[in-house]
Every structure is written in C-alpha cells, then in structure tokens.
Design a protein around this motif. Structure first.
Motif, PDB file in Angstrom:
ATOM      1  N   TRP A   1       0.836  -1.213   0.000  1.00  0.00           N
ATOM      2  CA  TRP A   1       0.000   0.000   0.000  1.00  0.00           C
ATOM      3  C   TRP A   1       0.866   1.258   0.000  1.00  0.00           C
ATOM      4  N   ILE A   2       1.969   1.225   0.757  1.00  0.00           N
ATOM      5  CA  ILE A   2       2.864   2.383   0.831  1.00  0.00           C
ATOM      6  C   ILE A   2       3.466   2.689  -0.541  1.00  0.00           C
ATOM      7  N   LYS A   3       3.674   1.657  -1.343  1.00  0.00           N
ATOM      8  CA  LYS A   3       4.313   1.842  -2.652  1.00  0.00           C
ATOM      9  C   LYS A   3       3.358   2.376  -3.719  1.00  0.00           C
ATOM     10  N   THR A   4       2.072   2.454  -3.426  1.00  0.00           N
ATOM     11  CA  THR A   4       1.113   2.910  -4.426  1.00  0.00           C
ATOM     12  C   THR A   4       1.123   4.436  -4.514  1.00  0.00           C
ATOM     13  N   ASN A   5       0.596   4.922  -5.649  1.00  0.00           N
ATOM     14  CA  ASN A   5       0.485   6.374  -5.786  1.00  0.00           C
ATOM     15  C   ASN A   5      -0.911   6.835  -5.374  1.00  0.00           C
ATOM     16  N   PHE A   6      -1.113   8.137  -5.356  1.00  0.00           N
ATOM     17  CA  PHE A   6      -2.381   8.697  -4.867  1.00  0.00           C
ATOM     18  C   PHE A   6      -3.562   8.258  -5.719  1.00  0.00           C
ATOM     19  N   ALA A   7      -3.384   8.244  -7.044  1.00  0.00           N
ATOM     20  CA  ALA A   7      -4.482   7.876  -7.940  1.00  0.00           C
ATOM     21  C   ALA A   7      -4.934   6.441  -7.696  1.00  0.00           C
ATOM     22  N   GLN A   8      -3.990   5.518  -7.538  1.00  0.00           N
ATOM     23  CA  GLN A   8      -4.327   4.119  -7.278  1.00  0.00           C
ATOM     24  C   GLN A   8      -5.081   3.973  -5.955  1.00  0.00           C
ATOM     25  N   ARG A   9      -4.611   4.670  -4.934  1.00  0.00           N
ATOM     26  CA  ARG A   9      -5.286   4.599  -3.634  1.00  0.00           C
ATOM     27  C   ARG A   9      -6.705   5.138  -3.726  1.00  0.00           C
ATOM     28  N   ALA A  10      -6.869   6.254  -4.432  1.00  0.00           N
ATOM     29  CA  ALA A  10      -8.194   6.870  -4.550  1.00  0.00           C
ATOM     30  C   ALA A  10      -9.161   5.946  -5.272  1.00  0.00           C
ATOM     31  N   VAL A  11      -8.709   5.351  -6.370  1.00  0.00           N
ATOM     32  CA  VAL A  11      -9.571   4.442  -7.132  1.00  0.00           C
ATOM     33  C   VAL A  11      -9.972   3.250  -6.279  1.00  0.00           C
ATOM     34  N   PHE A  12      -9.001   2.673  -5.562  1.00  0.00           N
ATOM     35  CA  PHE A  12      -9.293   1.499  -4.734  1.00  0.00           C
ATOM     36  C   PHE A  12     -10.270   1.836  -3.622  1.00  0.00           C
ATOM     37  N   ILE A  13     -10.072   2.962  -2.942  1.00  0.00           N
ATOM     38  CA  ILE A  13     -10.963   3.348  -1.838  1.00  0.00           C
ATOM     39  C   ILE A  13     -12.383   3.589  -2.339  1.00  0.00           C
ATOM     40  N   VAL A  14     -12.507   4.237  -3.498  1.00  0.00           N
ATOM     41  CA  VAL A  14     -13.832   4.480  -4.067  1.00  0.00           C
ATOM     42  C   VAL A  14     -14.535   3.151  -4.360  1.00  0.00           C
ATOM     43  N   PHE A  15     -13.826   2.231  -5.007  1.00  0.00           N
ATOM     44  CA  PHE A  15     -14.422   0.930  -5.319  1.00  0.00           C
ATOM     45  C   PHE A  15     -14.777   0.168  -4.039  1.00  0.00           C
ATOM     46  N   LEU A  16     -13.916   0.261  -3.010  1.00  0.00           N
ATOM     47  CA  LEU A  16     -14.168  -0.459  -1.762  1.00  0.00           C
ATOM     48  C   LEU A  16     -15.417   0.066  -1.069  1.00  0.00           C
ATOM     49  N   VAL A  17     -15.543   1.389  -0.977  1.00  0.00           N
ATOM     50  CA  VAL A  17     -16.716   1.988  -0.326  1.00  0.00           C
ATOM     51  C   VAL A  17     -17.991   1.642  -1.086  1.00  0.00           C
ATOM     52  N   LEU A  18     -17.957   1.752  -2.402  1.00  0.00           N
ATOM     53  CA  LEU A  18     -19.133   1.417  -3.210  1.00  0.00           C
ATOM     54  C   LEU A  18     -19.470  -0.069  -3.084  1.00  0.00           C
ATOM     55  N   SER A  19     -18.432  -0.895  -2.998  1.00  0.00           N
ATOM     56  CA  SER A  19     -18.643  -2.335  -2.871  1.00  0.00           C
ATOM     57  C   SER A  19     -19.331  -2.681  -1.556  1.00  0.00           C
ATOM     58  N   ILE A  20     -18.860  -2.108  -0.459  1.00  0.00           N
ATOM     59  CA  ILE A  20     -19.454  -2.391   0.852  1.00  0.00           C
ATOM     60  C   ILE A  20     -20.891  -1.894   0.902  1.00  0.00           C
ATOM     61  N   ALA A  21     -21.110  -0.664   0.438  1.00  0.00           N
ATOM     62  CA  ALA A  21     -22.461  -0.098   0.457  1.00  0.00           C
ATOM     63  C   ALA A  21     -23.399  -0.901  -0.441  1.00  0.00           C
ATOM     64  N   GLY A  22     -22.939  -1.228  -1.640  1.00  0.00           N
ATOM     65  CA  GLY A  22     -23.771  -1.998  -2.560  1.00  0.00           C
ATOM     66  C   GLY A  22     -24.094  -3.381  -2.040  1.00  0.00           C
TER      67      GLY A  22
END
Length: 234
Positions: A9-30
């Motif tokens: 996770w530390i090695k990822t860039n900001f864009a990758q983290r943002a995309v993953f967090i968005v998908f994770l939140v939508l996944s849990i809510a959905g």
C-alpha cells in the motif's frame, strides 16, 4: 498478509489509492443494500451472494484494483540480480492472497446481513450455515481467482496494468448486462463457478474445486509462457 499489504500500500500512488478506496466503499455499500433489501429467505440470500449480475460488479473491481496496486514490478537492476521467477511467483501469491481477502470480506458482509435482517428466521437456518458457508466461500474464491489470473494474463500479453484493469471491468460489465441477449452457454462458462450446487462435499469438490484447479493450471501455464518470453530489460 497484513504486513505485506501495508508494504504494498505504501508503494502505491495517490491515484491508485483513490480508485481502490472508491471501489471499496461502493462495494461495501452496494453489498449491504443487496443483502438487506426486503426479507429474503436463505435460498434468496444465497442467490444474491452468487448472482452473476452482482458479484462481478460489486466485488471484482475491488479485487482487480487490489491486485493492480500491489503487483510486484522489478526494476532493471533487480532483473539482473534475480531470476525471472521471483516476480512471477510473487504476483501469483499476491493474487491468491487478494482473492482470499476479498472473498472473506464479502462473506462477512453477507453473514452480517444473515443475522441482522429484521424478521429473518436465522435460528431456523443456522443449522445449515456451515455447509452454506463452504459453498459460498469456495464458489466466490474460485470465480475471483480465475478473474485475477485472467487479469494477469492480459498484463503478461503486454497490456499495461492501467489498461488491463478497465478492460476486465468493461468485459465483465458487458457480460453481466447482456445475460438475456448473449449466448447463454458463453455467459455460463464465464461465470461457471457462481452456479449454485448442493452444499455437500462431493458436489463442491466435483463442480467447484476440481474445475477451478484445472482452470488455474491452464491460466498459470499461459501466464508463464507469455511472461517468460517478455524482454525484461526494455
């Protein structure tokens, strides 16, 4: 797993983290909405968990993004000092770990709904929970693991990670939204492991585990064939 996840996770860039967090939140809510809408019985909740129109859309994006941001990418100096198998084995291990993590978190959401849906007769169904757990976890793991290996195959064919992940997501979304219009045998083949079978050891082994092992062997062999023929110093 947790320490390796934090390092990757530390090695990822900001864009990758943002995309993953968005998908994770939508996944849990959905997933919560899917499992807790209405008052489904046990059979309905199993259908929802293994729905070919739900699991690929709700869960697969999280898995594919997780594989993407944590994949090993050796630089030129590392290629010179180590064998080609190191990166390949590391990524296969990472795909398996990600698949297990995503499967268990998806099942945890289902289990939460199982016990928390108002009016749900969970006491009457709790006896079946162990066998149903095996069916759901094995089915989801097999399907997602094949998705992960297919994604890695695209990468080893030369498609960059940033393109391979969207291509996989578009492909699965098209399949999910075209179940009634596309050739059904093709759709059933793509989502073979989501087919509901009797929650017994024999049925799960014959119709889930053995086909998954066979598919995994073929996909790993294909991945290695393309990977080993790539010019790694370019």
């Amino acid at each position: 797993m947790s320490s390796e996840l934090s390092i990757r996770w530390i090695k990822t860039n900001f864009a990758q983290r943002a995309v993953f967090i968005v998908f994770l939140v939508l996944s849990i809510a959905g997933s919560l909405v899917l499992f807790m809408t209405g008052r489904p019985n046990l059979s309905d909740s199993i259908d929802r968990f293994l729905g070919a129109q739900d699991l690929p859309v709700l869960i697969a994006p999280v898995l594919l993004c997780m594989i993407w941001f944590g994949a090993s990418r050796l630089n030129h100096m590392e290629w010179i000092r180590t064998s080609a198998q190191v990166e390949f084995r590391s990524n296969l291990k990472w795909i398996a770990q990600c698949t297990l993590f995503v499967t268990l978190y998806y099942f945890a959401i289902w289990l939460l709904a199982f016990f928390c849906i108002p009016g749900y007769e969970w006491r009457a169904n709790v006896v079946q929970l162990p066998s149903v757990t095996v069916l759901l976890v094995v089915s989801a793991f097999c399907q997602l693991f094949v998705f992960g290996l297919a994604l890695y195959l695209l990468v080893n064919l030369g498609i960059p990670w940033g393109w391979a992940v969207p291509l996989m997501l578009v492909f699965m979304t098209m399949i999910c939204n075209s179940i009634e219009t596309w050739a059904r045998p093709f759709v059933e083949a793509v989502f073979y492991f989501l087919k509901i079978v009797e929650p017994s050891f024999g049925a799960i082994m014959v119709q889930k585990v053995i086909p998954c092992v066979s598919a995994a062997v073929i996909l790993v062999a294909g991945n290695w064939w393309f990977y080993s023929r790539r010019d790694r110093l370019v």
